[in-house]
Scaffold this active site. Structure first.
Site, PDB file in Angstrom:
ATOM      1  N   HIS A  22      12.358  -1.527 -12.929  1.00  0.00           N
ATOM      2  CA  HIS A  22      12.233  -2.921 -12.901  1.00  0.00           C
ATOM      3  C   HIS A  22      12.042  -3.149 -11.423  1.00  0.00           C
ATOM      4  O   HIS A  22      13.023  -3.275 -10.817  1.00  0.00           O
ATOM      5  CB  HIS A  22      13.267  -3.550 -13.707  1.00  0.00           C
TER       6      HIS A  22
ATOM      7  N   HIS B 148       0.775  -1.225  -0.090  1.00  0.00           N
ATOM      8  CA  HIS B 148       0.288  -0.084  -0.086  1.00  0.00           C
ATOM      9  C   HIS B 148       0.685   1.201   0.162  1.00  0.00           C
ATOM     10  O   HIS B 148       1.966   1.323   0.701  1.00  0.00           O
ATOM     11  CB  HIS B 148      -0.767   0.012   1.319  1.00  0.00           C
TER      12      HIS B 148
END
Length: 208
Positions: A147, A138
């Site tokens: 990446h 979150h």
């Protein structure tokens, strides 16, 4: 009618993206700058180079939807910019087994691989790779063309800058900030903020 997707980059990474795309109902056409030296990737023929794809866009004989399947962040950025300038539609691909919160946001050109989890109010930038079984908790914020490698775990509120690479199996403590153009080595544990343009690895991760 099945929709066509152009994949720029005929590599191992491209294979996985093609598999995701086909599971989502696309037919795929590969383009790679190694053509014509390289003519196939597995059973998929390579249609031409990225320049060929751009040259043919006005003829409508190539797909309008495209994804850049190149692991190198800088090259993925360069190819994405070229394709956007030629009015291609950069799409986001999400594997059917990935779990994406209804409150998370993903920008164009990002790919999310099998088993990845992106939780509530996380933000993922343009052209990112969220690789197999990565967890983006979150309120995380992932910069453009970054990446996040397989089995990475980013705890709540982590910030990762643009064009950074978080190596396979790494873990990042909650509320940590990682700068732009950083490299986090495989299996690292990040417990302190990392400034821009730094390579770290180890547990705890330190600059090398």
């Amino acid at each position: 009618m099945t929709k066509e997707l152009a994949i720029v980059g005929a590599s191992g990474h491209g294979k996985v993206i093609a598999d995701i795309a086909e599971q989502l109902g696309f037919t795929v056409k590969f383009y790679d700058d190694a053509y014509p030296t390289k003519t196939h990737i597995e059973h998929w023929p390579i249609q031409g180079t990225c320049a060929d794809l751009i040259t043919l866009t006005n003829t409508r004989v190539v797909p309008a939807d495209v994804v850049v399947a190149i692991g190198n962040n800088d090259i993925r950025l360069q190819k994405t910019q070229l394709l956007q300038q030629s009015n291609f539609n950069l799409i986001t691909l999400i594997h059917p087994t990935a779990i994406i919160s209804q409150y998370a946001t993903l920008a164009k050109g990002t790919v999310v691989f099998a088993g990845a989890i992106i939780n509530a109010f996380a933000k993922v930038g343009q052209g990112c790779i969220i690789n197999t079984s990565a967890v983006v908790e979150h309120d995380c914020n992932i910069g453009d063309f970054t990446h996040i490698c397989p089995n990475v775990a980013l705890a709540g509120g982590v910030i990762v800058g643009s064009k950074s690479w978080v190596g396979i199996g790494s873990q990042v403590r909650q509320l940590i900030s990682i700068g732009d153009n950083c490299l986090i080595g495989a299996g690292s544990t990040v417990v302190k903020n990392i400034p821009n343009n730094v390579t770290v690895f180890g547990s705890p991760a330190v600059a090398r």
